[in-house]
Design an enzyme around this catalytic site. Structure first.
Site, PDB file in Angstrom:
ATOM      1  CG  ASN A   1      -2.299   0.578   0.880  1.00  0.00           C
ATOM      2  OD1 ASN A   1      -2.381   1.584   0.179  1.00  0.00           O
ATOM      3  ND2 ASN A   1      -3.359  -0.014   1.395  1.00  0.00           N
TER       4      ASN A   1
ATOM      5  CG  HIS B   1      23.952   3.117  12.125  1.00  0.00           C
ATOM      6  ND1 HIS B   1      24.855   3.508  11.168  1.00  0.00           N
ATOM      7  CD2 HIS B   1      22.738   3.507  11.675  1.00  0.00           C
ATOM      8  CE1 HIS B   1      24.223   4.102  10.189  1.00  0.00           C
ATOM      9  NE2 HIS B   1      22.929   4.123  10.467  1.00  0.00           N
TER      10      HIS B   1
ATOM     11  CE  LYS C   1      -7.764 -12.458  17.125  1.00  0.00           C
ATOM     12  NZ  LYS C   1      -9.209 -12.262  17.060  1.00  0.00           N
TER      13      LYS C   1
END
Length: 188
Positions: A89, A119, A185
């Site tokens: 998207n 880093h 869940k």
């Protein structure tokens, strides 16, 4: 440095020393990615033209069966591998030098950030980079505004709730959410 040698080095997980040949190649590839993403993001494209631009950006790693709503940003592009029927998207940012693999049928929500570089924690070597791949399984749903951190694997069928920061692996067929992301869940 040839592209294959660069990808092999990045996929090895070895620390990249600042100003080394590999580090300089990263900058070269970033400039190429900026040019291609400017073309992707600069105007409307029919699916075929967008596919060609993504194939150029990913050096063939995107295949031809994917969906993308620009804008899309990456600072390399060459270490992205998209499965079939992946949808990305609008507003996503992929930092793919360390490798990003997205499995078939996965959905990446808007403004998702996928990072594959850290880093050095040593201040004297802070500019050094430590690549670690991100692997997203098949049929995964990443919600809007998520951040996936280096080295994370997200199992097949998992869901990452909107706004989550994923800093550890996610088991298949589970839902995680929060900052940092935690198990919510199982998906039955």
């Amino acid at each position: 440095m040839e592209l294959k040698e660069f990808i092999d080095k990045m996929n090895s997980g070895a620390e990249i020393i600042a100003q080394s040949e590999t580090h300089l190649k990263m900058h070269e590839l970033s400039q190429e990615a900026l040019k291609i993403t400017a073309r992707i993001n600069g105007s409307y494209h029919e699916k075929e033209e967008l596919t060609e631009l993504m194939l150029e950006l990913t050096n063939g790693g995107s295949g031809t069966k994917f969906g993308l709503f620009p804008p899309f940003y990456t600072d390399c592009g060459k270490n992205i591998k998209l499965g079939k029927n992946v949808f990305i998207n609008a507003g996503c940012q992929f930092q793919d030098q360390g490798g990003i693999t997205i499995g078939d049928g996965s959905l990446i929500g808007p403004k998702t950030v996928i990072a594959t570089l850290n880093h050095s924690m040593n201040p004297a070597q802070r500019a050094n980079l430590k690549p670690a791949p991100v692997t997203i399984g098949k049929n995964v749903w990443i919600g809007a505004n998520c951040t996936i951190l280096p080295g994370v694997t997200i199992g097949d069928g998992a869901v990452v709730a909107a706004g989550a920061v994923v800093n550890k692996d996610v088991k298949a067929n589970t839902v995680v959410g929060g900052v940092p992301a935690k198990f919510i869940k199982e998906i039955l």
